[in-house]
Every structure is written in C-alpha cells, then in structure tokens.
Motif scaffolding. Structure first.
Motif, short mmCIF file in Angstrom:
data_model
loop_
_atom_site.label_atom_id
_atom_site.label_comp_id
_atom_site.label_asym_id
_atom_site.label_seq_id
_atom_site.Cartn_x
_atom_site.Cartn_y
_atom_site.Cartn_z
N ARG A 1 0.86 -1.19 0.00
CA ARG A 1 0.00 0.00 0.00
C ARG A 1 0.89 1.24 0.00
N VAL A 2 0.74 2.10 -1.00
CA VAL A 2 1.62 3.25 -1.13
C VAL A 2 0.83 4.49 -1.55
N VAL A 3 1.44 5.64 -1.29
CA VAL A 3 0.93 6.91 -1.80
C VAL A 3 2.07 7.60 -2.52
N ALA A 4 1.78 8.21 -3.67
CA ALA A 4 2.81 8.76 -4.53
C ALA A 4 2.57 10.23 -4.84
N MET A 5 3.66 10.99 -4.91
CA MET A 5 3.62 12.32 -5.49
C MET A 5 3.99 12.20 -6.96
N LEU B 1 7.48 8.12 -3.34
CA LEU B 1 6.31 7.52 -2.70
C LEU B 1 6.74 6.88 -1.39
N PHE B 2 5.75 6.60 -0.56
CA PHE B 2 6.07 5.99 0.72
C PHE B 2 4.90 5.13 1.18
N PRO B 3 5.19 4.18 2.08
CA PRO B 3 4.14 3.27 2.52
C PRO B 3 3.02 3.99 3.26
N ILE B 4 1.82 3.47 3.10
CA ILE B 4 0.67 4.00 3.82
C ILE B 4 0.62 3.33 5.20
N PRO B 5 0.60 4.11 6.28
CA PRO B 5 0.51 3.50 7.62
C PRO B 5 -0.76 2.67 7.75
#
Length: 324
Positions: free
Chosen positions: A84-88, A105-109
């Motif tokens: 699960r990730v969120v990206a710019m 991008l980085f993992p979604i908590p």
C-alpha cells in the motif's frame, strides 16, 4: 484503462473520460493500482493554462494518488506487489493506474485509509515546509493562514496549533470557520464580511503576526503584508485568485519583512530529502491521532469535471478526492 484527459486549456468541461493503454513501469518506477486520487488547486491552475512550466495538452492531470503496487520496474528493491503506497506525481493521477518514481512515494501507515493517504502528500508536506522549514515558526509566535479550511489550510492549522503557535485563519462560511476552529484555529475570520487585518491588529495589540501562509495572490498578498509584524515572514505557496502579486523591495527594506516562495514539486525535484524528511514526523502524528486528513467530497473518476467545478465554486472544505 480509464483516465481523465485534458485536450486543451480551459474550463472544467475540458476534462474528459478516455480509454488509454495501461502504463508499464520503467527503471526505478512502480505501477500503482489507484484507489483514490487527490485533487489540488494546482490541477485547476494547470487546466486553465495558468501554471508556470505546467504540462501541455494532451495530458492526464493528478499530482497524488494512493493504491497498491501491482508491478515493479528494474532497480526497485524495497517495494513489491501488494504494498500500500501513496505517490507524489508530476501528472497522471486521474486514472485507474499510474507509474511513479519509487523515490517519491512511501508506505501508507496501517492506521490510514487510501482516501486519507491520497489527501496527505501535497497538503501536509506543503503545510509543514511552509510553516517550519521555510517559515521558521516557533512555539511562542503567531501565524495567519489564508484559506484555513482548504486542504493545505486544514493541515497547517493542525500543525501550527500542535506546535504551540497562536493561529489566525481565514475562510468564507460559518461551516468552514467552525472546521478551522475545531482543528485548533484560535481566531477564525470570515473574510467575506471582516477585514482580517483589523482582527490581527486587535488581537496582537497592533503588532501583527510573525508568519503568514499566503496562497491567494492579488490584493490578499498585499493585505497580508499589512498584517505582518516588524521582522515578520511570509511564505507564498499559491495564486488561487489567478492574479500574481507584486511586492515593493522598498517596503520589505523599511519594514524588515521577508517573503519566501514555496513550490512542492520544484522543491521535491531539486532537493527531495529536504521535503521528504518530514514524512516520519507526519506519519507518527497520524498514528498517534494528533493529526488527521480532513476529507471533503469524493467523486467518481468520470465526474472529474464536476469535482473541479465544485472546488472552483468554493463549495469544498478539506480534501476533495476522485475514486476510480
């Protein structure tokens, strides 16, 4: 896959639904199966053709998206399918799938939904950078946040309040003022019927605020300078009015005031570590409950034009999302 394209600059009806090939990740990239995409006012400025160095038609808009990794390009070692990730993004978020630079991008908590994650990168990284990295806000200072009920505004109010600052914020309706108050705004000001300079003057005994976060331009920029204390700072991060502002260097000189500019995309391009270093602190804030993404309306992907118009009509509070 389905995506939203802009074939020419113009009004919200320039957003149209199209079928395009699903992109393949290149080296250093991943492909994301999008669950939610954030809408930013910068998307609207780009669509109008008013965004410096913005994308030229035809393009798929969208600067942030959250979902799951479903393909990994060469050289990506720390991510795998199903994460699960969120990206710019530069563009491409208004779609069912998008490829993204693995470094942005980085993992979604676990504590955060896809919808919350999609509303996190642009608004919280912008707010944090403007307040602290660029604005130098201290606990015993005061800050004026324009558009305090918007995406960046709601993030900035929380961060400034949590840091111990005295928070002034502007908004246009009673509902938006109530939202700003609930997030920690000490002085919520209805700019449609009240001059925010008068409220700042009264509450600071004529001294003015130490910091202003300004996102409107036009005369709001000049009046925000009026509301600043001697040695005050302003960070300008938007031109929502569509009318760029100008400032007299003589005024800055004799009033000892500072104006800085901040653009998340350009900052991330030139020095991503300076912006992304705030991520652990912010994600910890979500995990502890000290911070929250204020979600506004959600629209289906094919209703992107309606979503843009909803924001332009100043009906929105918090983060407006698209759901593929």
């Amino acid at each position: 896959m389905k995506a939203i394209e802009i074939e020419s600059y113009g009004e919200s009806d320039e957003l149209s639904v199209v079928d395009v090939p699903t992109p393949e990740p290149g080296a250093g990239e991943v492909r994301i199966d999008i669950e939610a995409a954030g809408i930013n006012f910068a998307d609207i400025m780009q669509r109008r053709g008013h965004y410096p160095d913005g994308p030229e038609p035809t393009y798929v808009p969208g600067m942030e998206a959250a979902g799951t990794v479903d393909a990994v390009g060469d050289g990506v070692e720390d991510l795998s399918e199903g994460d699960r990730v969120v990206a710019m993004l530069d563009t491409g978020g208004y779609a069912e799938f998008v490829t993204a630079d693995a470094n942005l991008l980085f993992p979604i908590p676990d504590e955060m939904s896809f919808e919350e994650a999609a509303g996190f990168p642009v608004q919280f990284l912008t707010a944090h950078a403007c307040l602290f990295e660029w604005g130098g806000l201290e606990a015993d200072e005061s800050v004026l946040i324009q558009a305090a009920a918007g995406g960046v505004g709601t993030a900035a109010v929380q961060l400034a309040s949590n840091a111990g600052a005295e928070v002034f914020g502007t908004a246009s309706t009673g509902e938006k003022l109530d939202l700003a108050n609930s997030l920690g705004c000490d002085h919520a000001i209805n700019y449609t019927n009240t001059d925010f300079r008068e409220v700042v003057d009264e509450e600071t005994d004529g001294e003015g605020v130490d910091l202003v976060l300004e996102s409107v331009g036009d005369d709001v920029f000049e009046r925000s300078l009026d509301a600043m204390a001697h040695f005050g700072r302003m960070v300008a991060y938007g031109v929502a009015s569509g009318v760029p502002a100008e400032v007299s260097n003589q005024r800055l000189l004799f009033e000892n005031k500072t104006v800085k500019g901040f653009h998340l995309g350009q900052a991330s391009l030139h020095d991503p570590s300076r912006v992304m270093k705030a991520v652990p602190e912010l994600t910890d804030g979500f995990a502890s409950g000290d911070l929250e993404v204020i979600l506004g309306e959600s629209f289906a992907l094919e209703d992107a034009a309606e979503a843009h118009q909803y924001i332009e009509d100043r009906k929105s509070s918090g983060k407006v999302l698209l759901k593929p």
